[in-house]
Design an enzyme around this catalytic site. Sequence first.
Site, short mmCIF file in Angstrom:
data_model
loop_
_atom_site.label_atom_id
_atom_site.label_comp_id
_atom_site.label_asym_id
_atom_site.label_seq_id
_atom_site.Cartn_x
_atom_site.Cartn_y
_atom_site.Cartn_z
N GLY A 163 -8.45 32.47 -33.89
CA GLY A 163 -7.42 33.15 -34.66
C GLY A 163 -6.50 32.21 -35.43
CB ILE A 164 -2.80 32.15 -35.61
CG1 ILE A 164 -2.58 33.55 -36.22
CG2 ILE A 164 -1.71 31.17 -36.06
CD1 ILE A 164 -1.33 34.26 -35.73
N GLY A 219 -1.33 31.83 -26.85
CA GLY A 219 -0.46 32.90 -26.41
C GLY A 219 -1.27 34.10 -25.96
CE1 TYR A 257 2.77 38.11 -28.08
CE2 TYR A 257 4.21 39.39 -29.51
CZ TYR A 257 3.24 38.42 -29.35
OH TYR A 257 2.74 37.75 -30.45
N PRO A 304 4.68 35.29 -37.40
CG PRO A 304 2.54 34.56 -36.87
CD PRO A 304 3.94 34.59 -36.36
CB ILE A 323 -2.32 37.35 -38.23
CG1 ILE A 323 -0.88 36.94 -38.58
CG2 ILE A 323 -3.34 36.43 -38.90
CD1 ILE A 323 -0.51 36.99 -40.04
#
Length: 245
Positions: A18-19, A88, A151, A181, A184
């Site tokens: 991912g990111i 995360g 979260y 972000p 995403i």
Amino acid sequence: MSQEAPGRVAVVTGGASGIGLGVVRHLRAAGHQVAALDLQDDALAAAAADLDVLTAQVDVSDRTAVDAAMDRVRSELGPISIIVTSAGIDGNKPFAEISADDWERTLRVNLTGTFNAVQSAVPDLVAGGWGRIITISSSSAQQGAGNRAHYIASKGGVIALTKALSYEYAPLGITANTIPPSIIDTPMSRDSPEMGAHLDAVAGMTPVRRLGTPDDIGAAAAFLASDAAGFITGQQINVNGGWYM
Ligand code: NAP
């Protein structure tokens, strides 16, 4: 115009997916040597093959393992100058149903994991007199949202930690910024019980009329990691298509 120093050493947590993987791609494209730390062994192997990065399978909440991985990076690539924290875990539960274990685990990975990675790497940044700390937080911690208090609290902590670090380290040539972000398009958002089925609708409501991509975040992180971004510190760099969630 100052010349960008080539080939700095960067560590990206969560760099297999991912990111984080988007950040790895953009730091490699900028000429940096990169180490990707992640839980996912197979994805790390794929990143190593495709992008020529050092990889280490590490749980960022395990300080001993993080320290060992940073030592490996130092011995194989050299002193670390750039640390990006993207590892995360998500959380989707009404506040009343969040257990003490849910709370503790989310804080341990998202916030303590960020603390571990940055504190373990930062002596190199200090010794080099130049450094970049880039954390990945979340626009949900700027705006609030339902059913994710654990979260959001963890990501609010990441924003506050980054601001604290910016004050402490700016005089030493080290900037600290966070990218919060919005949604995403990554495995995390596709797997989200709240968001996964509604990503097309989210794209439609976003002012730029699309979801964000790991490359959107990677490009911003690579800029923050550059010499050109040396006067930017303590900031929340919103990469969100104009939409807070
Ligand atoms: P992703 O595709 O799931 O990538 C996160 C990576 O971190 C995964 O490879 C994951 O492994 C790894 N990881 C999880 N826990 C770890 C641990 N304890 N130690 C080391 N690695 C660990 O998710 P993403 O969407 O790219 O998210 C990256 C960061 O952006 C996260 O911090 C997330 O909260 C944040 N963010 C994401 C969005 C979004 O819309 N996607 C929005 C705002 C903020 P596993 O798959 O094995 O867990």
